[in-house]
Structures are given as structure tokens and as C-alpha cells.
Design an enzyme around this catalytic site. Structure first.
Site, PDB file in Angstrom:
ATOM      1  N   CYS A  19      12.534 -10.764  -4.757  1.00  0.00           N
ATOM      2  CA  CYS A  19      12.467 -11.071  -3.326  1.00  0.00           C
ATOM      3  C   CYS A  19      13.665 -11.935  -2.919  1.00  0.00           C
ATOM      4  CB  CYS A  19      11.158 -11.799  -3.020  1.00  0.00           C
ATOM      5  SG  CYS A  19      11.016 -12.230  -1.279  1.00  0.00           S
TER       6      CYS A  19
ATOM      7  N   CYS B 250       4.212 -15.174  -0.120  1.00  0.00           N
ATOM      8  CA  CYS B 250       5.386 -14.653   0.601  1.00  0.00           C
ATOM      9  C   CYS B 250       5.014 -13.350   1.293  1.00  0.00           C
ATOM     10  CB  CYS B 250       6.515 -14.419  -0.404  1.00  0.00           C
ATOM     11  SG  CYS B 250       8.034 -13.794   0.347  1.00  0.00           S
TER      12      CYS B 250
ATOM     13  N   TYR C  80       9.059   4.829 -10.042  1.00  0.00           N
ATOM     14  CA  TYR C  80       9.370   4.867  -8.613  1.00  0.00           C
ATOM     15  C   TYR C  80      10.864   5.005  -8.357  1.00  0.00           C
ATOM     16  CZ  TYR C  80       4.622   4.589  -7.188  1.00  0.00           C
ATOM     17  OH  TYR C  80       3.311   4.929  -6.972  1.00  0.00           O
TER      18      TYR C  80
ATOM     19  N   HIS D 258       0.245   6.639   3.316  1.00  0.00           N
ATOM     20  CA  HIS D 258       0.421   5.992   2.005  1.00  0.00           C
ATOM     21  C   HIS D 258       1.746   5.271   1.877  1.00  0.00           C
ATOM     22  CE1 HIS D 258      -2.798   8.931   0.182  1.00  0.00           C
ATOM     23  NE2 HIS D 258      -3.328   7.984   0.947  1.00  0.00           N
TER      24      HIS D 258
HETATM   25  C1  BJW Z   1       1.066  23.669  -2.649  1.00  0.00           C
HETATM   26  C2  BJW Z   1       2.337  23.975  -3.111  1.00  0.00           C
HETATM   27  C3  BJW Z   1       3.150  24.680  -2.229  1.00  0.00           C
HETATM   28  C4  BJW Z   1       1.398  22.873  -4.659  1.00  0.00           C
HETATM   29  N1  BJW Z   1       2.684  25.023  -1.027  1.00  0.00           N
HETATM   30  N2  BJW Z   1       0.630  24.024  -1.458  1.00  0.00           N
HETATM   31  C5  BJW Z   1     -14.597   8.000  -1.130  1.00  0.00           C
HETATM   32  C6  BJW Z   1     -15.072   8.758  -2.158  1.00  0.00           C
HETATM   33  C7  BJW Z   1     -14.556   8.638  -3.440  1.00  0.00           C
HETATM   34  C8  BJW Z   1     -13.529   7.742  -3.729  1.00  0.00           C
HETATM   35  C9  BJW Z   1     -13.041   6.987  -2.692  1.00  0.00           C
HETATM   36  C10 BJW Z   1     -13.570   7.118  -1.423  1.00  0.00           C
HETATM   37  N3  BJW Z   1     -12.899   6.266  -0.599  1.00  0.00           N
HETATM   38  C11 BJW Z   1     -11.958   5.618  -1.325  1.00  0.00           C
HETATM   39  C12 BJW Z   1     -12.033   6.025  -2.621  1.00  0.00           C
HETATM   40  C13 BJW Z   1     -11.192   5.535  -3.744  1.00  0.00           C
HETATM   41  C14 BJW Z   1      -9.836   6.160  -3.817  1.00  0.00           C
HETATM   42  C15 BJW Z   1      -9.981   7.659  -3.991  1.00  0.00           C
HETATM   43  O1  BJW Z   1      -9.845   8.447  -3.068  1.00  0.00           O
HETATM   44  N4  BJW Z   1     -10.234   8.102  -5.196  1.00  0.00           N
HETATM   45  C16 BJW Z   1     -10.410   9.534  -5.474  1.00  0.00           C
HETATM   46  C17 BJW Z   1      -9.281  10.015  -6.406  1.00  0.00           C
HETATM   47  C18 BJW Z   1     -11.763   9.741  -6.061  1.00  0.00           C
HETATM   48  N5  BJW Z   1      -9.044   5.842  -2.632  1.00  0.00           N
HETATM   49  C19 BJW Z   1      -8.339   4.720  -2.564  1.00  0.00           C
HETATM   50  O2  BJW Z   1      -8.319   3.907  -3.469  1.00  0.00           O
HETATM   51  C20 BJW Z   1      -7.584   4.469  -1.279  1.00  0.00           C
HETATM   52  N6  BJW Z   1      -7.849   3.158  -0.811  1.00  0.00           N
HETATM   53  C21 BJW Z   1      -9.017   2.799  -0.290  1.00  0.00           C
HETATM   54  O3  BJW Z   1      -9.907   3.586  -0.102  1.00  0.00           O
HETATM   55  O4  BJW Z   1      -9.086   1.485   0.017  1.00  0.00           O
HETATM   56  C22 BJW Z   1     -10.305   0.906   0.485  1.00  0.00           C
HETATM   57  C23 BJW Z   1     -10.005  -0.517   0.798  1.00  0.00           C
HETATM   58  C24 BJW Z   1     -10.289  -1.006   2.058  1.00  0.00           C
HETATM   59  C25 BJW Z   1     -10.014  -2.331   2.364  1.00  0.00           C
HETATM   60  C26 BJW Z   1      -9.462  -3.161   1.399  1.00  0.00           C
HETATM   61  C27 BJW Z   1      -9.146  -2.674   0.149  1.00  0.00           C
HETATM   62  C28 BJW Z   1      -9.425  -1.350  -0.161  1.00  0.00           C
HETATM   63  C29 BJW Z   1      -6.075   4.501  -1.544  1.00  0.00           C
HETATM   64  C30 BJW Z   1      -5.570   5.835  -1.967  1.00  0.00           C
HETATM   65  C31 BJW Z   1      -4.085   5.743  -2.280  1.00  0.00           C
HETATM   66  C32 BJW Z   1      -3.542   7.000  -2.934  1.00  0.00           C
HETATM   67  N7  BJW Z   1      -2.247   6.722  -3.420  1.00  0.00           N
HETATM   68  C33 BJW Z   1      -1.448   7.805  -3.999  1.00  0.00           C
HETATM   69  C34 BJW Z   1      -0.128   7.217  -4.513  1.00  0.00           C
HETATM   70  C35 BJW Z   1       0.800   6.866  -3.354  1.00  0.00           C
HETATM   71  C36 BJW Z   1       2.102   6.357  -3.812  1.00  0.00           C
HETATM   72  C37 BJW Z   1       2.884   7.377  -4.579  1.00  0.00           C
HETATM   73  O5  BJW Z   1       3.250   8.441  -4.029  1.00  0.00           O
HETATM   74  O6  BJW Z   1       3.153   7.139  -5.748  1.00  0.00           O
HETATM   75  O7  BJW Z   1      -1.205   8.812  -3.009  1.00  0.00           O
HETATM   76  S1  BJW Z   1      -2.302   8.721  -5.283  1.00  0.00           S
HETATM   77  C38 BJW Z   1      -1.675  10.295  -4.834  1.00  0.00           C
HETATM   78  O8  BJW Z   1      -2.733  11.151  -4.330  1.00  0.00           O
HETATM   79  C39 BJW Z   1      -0.741  10.031  -3.644  1.00  0.00           C
HETATM   80  C40 BJW Z   1      -1.009  11.219  -2.774  1.00  0.00           C
HETATM   81  O9  BJW Z   1      -0.612  10.941  -1.453  1.00  0.00           O
HETATM   82  C41 BJW Z   1      -2.498  11.407  -2.931  1.00  0.00           C
HETATM   83  C42 BJW Z   1      -2.971  12.779  -2.560  1.00  0.00           C
HETATM   84  O10 BJW Z   1      -2.434  13.744  -3.401  1.00  0.00           O
HETATM   85  P1  BJW Z   1      -2.003  15.145  -2.772  1.00  0.00           P
HETATM   86  O11 BJW Z   1      -0.916  14.951  -1.814  1.00  0.00           O
HETATM   87  O12 BJW Z   1      -3.183  15.868  -2.305  1.00  0.00           O
HETATM   88  O13 BJW Z   1      -1.330  15.848  -4.051  1.00  0.00           O
HETATM   89  P2  BJW Z   1      -2.035  16.684  -5.194  1.00  0.00           P
HETATM   90  O14 BJW Z   1      -1.064  16.780  -6.299  1.00  0.00           O
HETATM   91  O15 BJW Z   1      -3.374  16.164  -5.508  1.00  0.00           O
HETATM   92  O16 BJW Z   1      -2.245  18.124  -4.543  1.00  0.00           O
HETATM   93  C43 BJW Z   1      -1.143  18.962  -4.242  1.00  0.00           C
HETATM   94  C44 BJW Z   1      -1.707  20.214  -3.583  1.00  0.00           C
HETATM   95  O17 BJW Z   1      -0.633  21.018  -3.151  1.00  0.00           O
HETATM   96  C45 BJW Z   1      -2.572  21.077  -4.521  1.00  0.00           C
HETATM   97  O18 BJW Z   1      -3.732  21.464  -3.801  1.00  0.00           O
HETATM   98  C46 BJW Z   1      -1.691  22.281  -4.809  1.00  0.00           C
HETATM   99  O19 BJW Z   1      -2.445  23.477  -5.007  1.00  0.00           O
HETATM  100  C47 BJW Z   1      -0.879  22.360  -3.546  1.00  0.00           C
HETATM  101  N8  BJW Z   1       0.440  22.956  -3.694  1.00  0.00           N
HETATM  102  N9  BJW Z   1       2.470  23.465  -4.404  1.00  0.00           N
HETATM  103  C48 BJW Z   1       1.392  24.688  -0.704  1.00  0.00           C
HETATM  104  N10 BJW Z   1       4.405  25.033  -2.618  1.00  0.00           N
END
Ligand code: BJW
Length: 319
Positions: A212, A139, A72, A126
Site C-alpha cells: 500500500c 487502511c 492474479y 465481482h
Molecule cells: C461457454 C463458452 C463459450 C464455456 N460460449 N458459453 C446460496 C446458495 C448456495 C451458496 C451460496 C448462496 N449464497 C451465497 C453462497 C456462497 C457462495 C456461493 O455461491 N457458493 C456456490 C459455489 C455454492 N457465494 C459467495 O460466497 C458470494 N458472496 C456472498 O454470498 O457473500 C455473502 C455476504 C454478505 C455480506 C457479508 C459477507 C458475505 C461471493 C461469490 C464470489 C465469486 N467469486 C469468483 C472469483 C472472482 C474473482 C476472480 O475472477 O478470480 O467469481 S468465483 C468464480 O465463479 C468467479 C466467477 O465470476 C464465478 C462464476 O463463474 P462463471 O462465470 O459462471 O464461470 P464457470 O466457469 O463456472 O462457467 C462458465 C460457463 O461458460 C459454463 O457453463 C460453460 O459451459 C460456458 N462456456 N465456453 C458460451 N465459448
């Protein structure tokens, strides 16, 4: 230069945008790839030998807080070095032109806020790399918009090399540096950073990580949403209320693989409220699990180029 966008698609989208009132945008890492930041999946999804998504979990932090903090710290550093691109600016301008337009960003890099996107129309699903919070159960300390780089001295990103180690033999510091460079296969004057596998990862004692200032005991952690954690409830409520307030004309889905929920689920929710979908992505396969429907648009290419062009009928030219 002639546009890469098929003229008929650009025309039909531009006409529809001009008459659209309630608009939503869902952003992912691809929009910031245009600013040089790595994405999560596919090419660029590796940090050293680790999958970026494997480090974005509470379990990874629990097991290896120093490794996760180094990841990070590197991301904070890179995000601060990056500049918002024309897509961030175009969306910010669209927000000024259309008050009933909201943007949901999954990105934590701060580039949309730095493009002066109106904050009341921007929702950080996020969290942010520049927020921190205490991990102690007892805390509730948190701090937002901390742009200190490095956040603590031990997390400094090596600019050119790990500091030369004190001489163990008869070498001068410079010679020691050069031989270390040679050993690592780094050319003279070459810039390297912490993401470079050739640079040894520092094993940091927990004492040196951010702590903290309030309870003095808990370790601070990045204020981002990791897998298995809830998205900010207030943000979810605000977005749900906006979505319920009326029909939605259009959802722009920009640079996301649409694999992470609940964020990806907003596309179908918007569709259920009448929205047509416009996807901007480099990869034709990344259109989400429900695919495209008649009347949707797919704009293939770099978000930094495509987004200002497709929004131009409302925003005007973005420099
Ligand atoms: C271009 C380009 C250019 C490249 N121009 N395009 C339902 C079904 C299945 C699973 C779940 C569900 N509901 C929840 C889940 C579980 C889970 C989940 O989704 N898992 C799946 C992977 C299966 N979700 C969670 O756990 C979430 N929490 C939750 O649901 O909590 C429930 C709860 C309720 C109450 C109490 C407790 C719990 C949380 C999800 C958190 C995701 N976190 C991250 C890290 C954030 C911090 C960090 O940045 O380090 O978020 S993971 C990572 O993925 C990050 C991103 O925001 C996120 C999405 O990724 P993104 O942005 O789409 O990036 P890429 O790399 O995947 O794609 C890039 C795209 O750009 C590609 O398509 C390229 O082609 C394109 N591209 N260059 C245009 N120049």
C-alpha cells in the site's frame, strides 16, 4: 455460412427482442472464453495444479499471498492480451440502442468496458482484476483501473522461460537455458507462461508483492470478490432498484454455469418480474437450478458467434 441456430428459435427470439423494453443480461466466464480466456469450472478451470476457485478465497490469500498474486498477475496479463469479442461488442451496441437494458457481469477481465459498453449500464458484480485495495484493517486505500503489467517487477510473467540462472558450471547462459528447457520438456522457441506446470513457481517473499502506497504497511490485494465476501453494496442496491422499477421483459444468461450466488439468483428474480429467459451456453446442462420454462430459449454454442446473431434484429450487424 448457414446459422447453427434453429430458424424458428431465432425468429421467435428476434421478434420478442424487438418489442422488449426492460432487458437484463447476466454474463459469466463463457463469454470471455470466446476471447481465449479460461473459465472457472470444467475444462480450463485449472491453473497449474490448483482449482481456480480454490485460489479465489480470502483464506488462500492469507495462507499464500505470493501464490494467489502469481495467479492474479497471470490473469491480469492474459486479460490485457485478450481482445473483446463480437458478443461483448453486440451487448455494448444493445445498451446504446436500449437505455433500459442493464448488464451484470461476473467477469473481472475488463473486456466489456474495453468494448465500450456504456458504463452506467454495466455492473461489475465481482469487481475487476485491475482494481487493488489495501488489506490492512486500518487502511481504506484502493485504486481502480491500474493496468500496469506486471503490477510489481517480481510478478512479471516469464515470456519464454524462467530467466537463466547464473551459470553454476562451465555453461554459457544460452547453454544453461537450453538444458533447462530440455529438462522441463520445452521445445526450442516454444512460448511458455506462468500457468505452465513445467515452469517452476517462484517462491516470492512478501516484501516483493504489491504494498500500500498510503499506509506503507498493508499488502495490496486484487479488487475482486472472493467466496464468502460481500458483493459491492452500491452495485447490489443499484441493481435491486432497477429491478424493482417495473416489469422485466427478458433476461439473457450468457456463458455462466449459474452456480455462484447471489449472481445466479438474478435469473429467478427477473423471472418473478415477468421476464422470459434466454440462455447462451456451450453446455445444455448449465441452465441454473430452476431449469428452463415454456417460452424460454436455449441457444447452444459459442457466445462470440451466437450473441451477435440473436441480437442482430436490434443491433444490426456487428463486425
Ligand atoms: C461457454 C463458452 C463459450 C464455456 N460460449 N458459453 C446460496 C446458495 C448456495 C451458496 C451460496 C448462496 N449464497 C451465497 C453462497 C456462497 C457462495 C456461493 O455461491 N457458493 C456456490 C459455489 C455454492 N457465494 C459467495 O460466497 C458470494 N458472496 C456472498 O454470498 O457473500 C455473502 C455476504 C454478505 C455480506 C457479508 C459477507 C458475505 C461471493 C461469490 C464470489 C465469486 N467469486 C469468483 C472469483 C472472482 C474473482 C476472480 O475472477 O478470480 O467469481 S468465483 C468464480 O465463479 C468467479 C466467477 O465470476 C464465478 C462464476 O463463474 P462463471 O462465470 O459462471 O464461470 P464457470 O466457469 O463456472 O462457467 C462458465 C460457463 O461458460 C459454463 O457453463 C460453460 O459451459 C460456458 N462456456 N465456453 C458460451 N465459448
Amino acid at each position: 455460412m448457414a446459422s447453427a441456430i434453429p430458424a424458428a428459435d431465432l425468429r421467435s427470439f428476434s421478434e420478442y427482442l424487438k418489442t422488449s423494453k426492460r432487458i437484463i443480461a447476466l454474463l459469466g466466464a463463457g463469454i470471455s472464453a470466446s476471447s481465449g480466456l479460461p473459465t472457472f469450472r470444467g475444462a480450463g478451470g485449472l491453473w497449474r495444479t490448483y482449482e481456480a476457485t480454490d485460489l479465489a478465497t480470502p483464506e488462500a490469500f492469507e495462507a499464500n499471498p505470493d501464490l494467489v498474486w502469481q495467479f492474479y498477475s497471470y490473469r491480469r496479463h492474459m486479460a490485457l492480451k485478450a481482445q473483446p469479442n463480437r458478443a461483448h461488442f453486440a451487448l455494448a451496441e444493445l445498451a446504446r440502442k436500449r437505455k433500459d437494458f442493464i448488464t451484470l457481469t461476473q467477469n473481472v477481465d475488463g473486456l466489456s468496458p474495453r468494448a465500450n459498453h456504456p458504463s452506467e449500464q454495466l455492473h461489475l458484480l465481482h469487481g475487476s482484476l485491475f482494481n487493488v485495495k489495501c488489506t490492512s484493517f486500518y487502511c481504506s486505500y484502493s485504486r481502480n483501473n491500474d493496468f500496469t503489467d506486471p503490477i510489481v517487477p517480481a510478478l512479471a510473467i516469464p515470456k519464454n522461460l524462467p530467466e537463466p540462472t547464473p551459470s553454476t558450471g562451465d555453461k554459457t547462459g544460452e547453454e544453461a537455458t537450453r538444458s533447462l528447457y530440455n529438462a522441463l520438456g520445452i521445445a526450442e522457441g516454444e512460448e511458455v507462461d506462468i500457468s505452465d506446470d513445467r515452469v517452476p513457481l517462484k517462491g516470492l517473499s512478501t516484501d516483493l508483492l504489491p504494498h500500500c502506497p498510503e499506509c506503507k504497511e498493508g499488502l495490496l490485494r486484487p479488487g475482486v470478490v472472493w467466496f464468502g465476501e460481500s458483493l459491492p453494496l452500491q452495485t447490489l442496491d443499484t441493481v435491486d432498484n432497477w429491478m424493482k422499477a417495473g416489469p422485466i421483459d427478458l433476461i439473457l444468461v450468457i456463458g455462466t454455469s449459474s452456480r455462484v450466488y447471489p449472481a445466479a439468483g438474478y435469473v429467478d428474480k427477473a423471472r418473478a418480474k415477468g421476464a422470459r429467459v434466454a440462455v447462451v451456453n456451450m453446455d445444455r446442462n448449465d441452465v441454473g437450478s430452476s431449469g428452463l420454462k415454456p417460452g424460454d430459449w436455449f441457444f447452444k454454442g459459442d457466445a462470440g458467434v451466437i450473441v451477435p446473431e440473436i441480437l442482430q434484429s436490434v443491433t444490426g450487424e456487428i463486425q
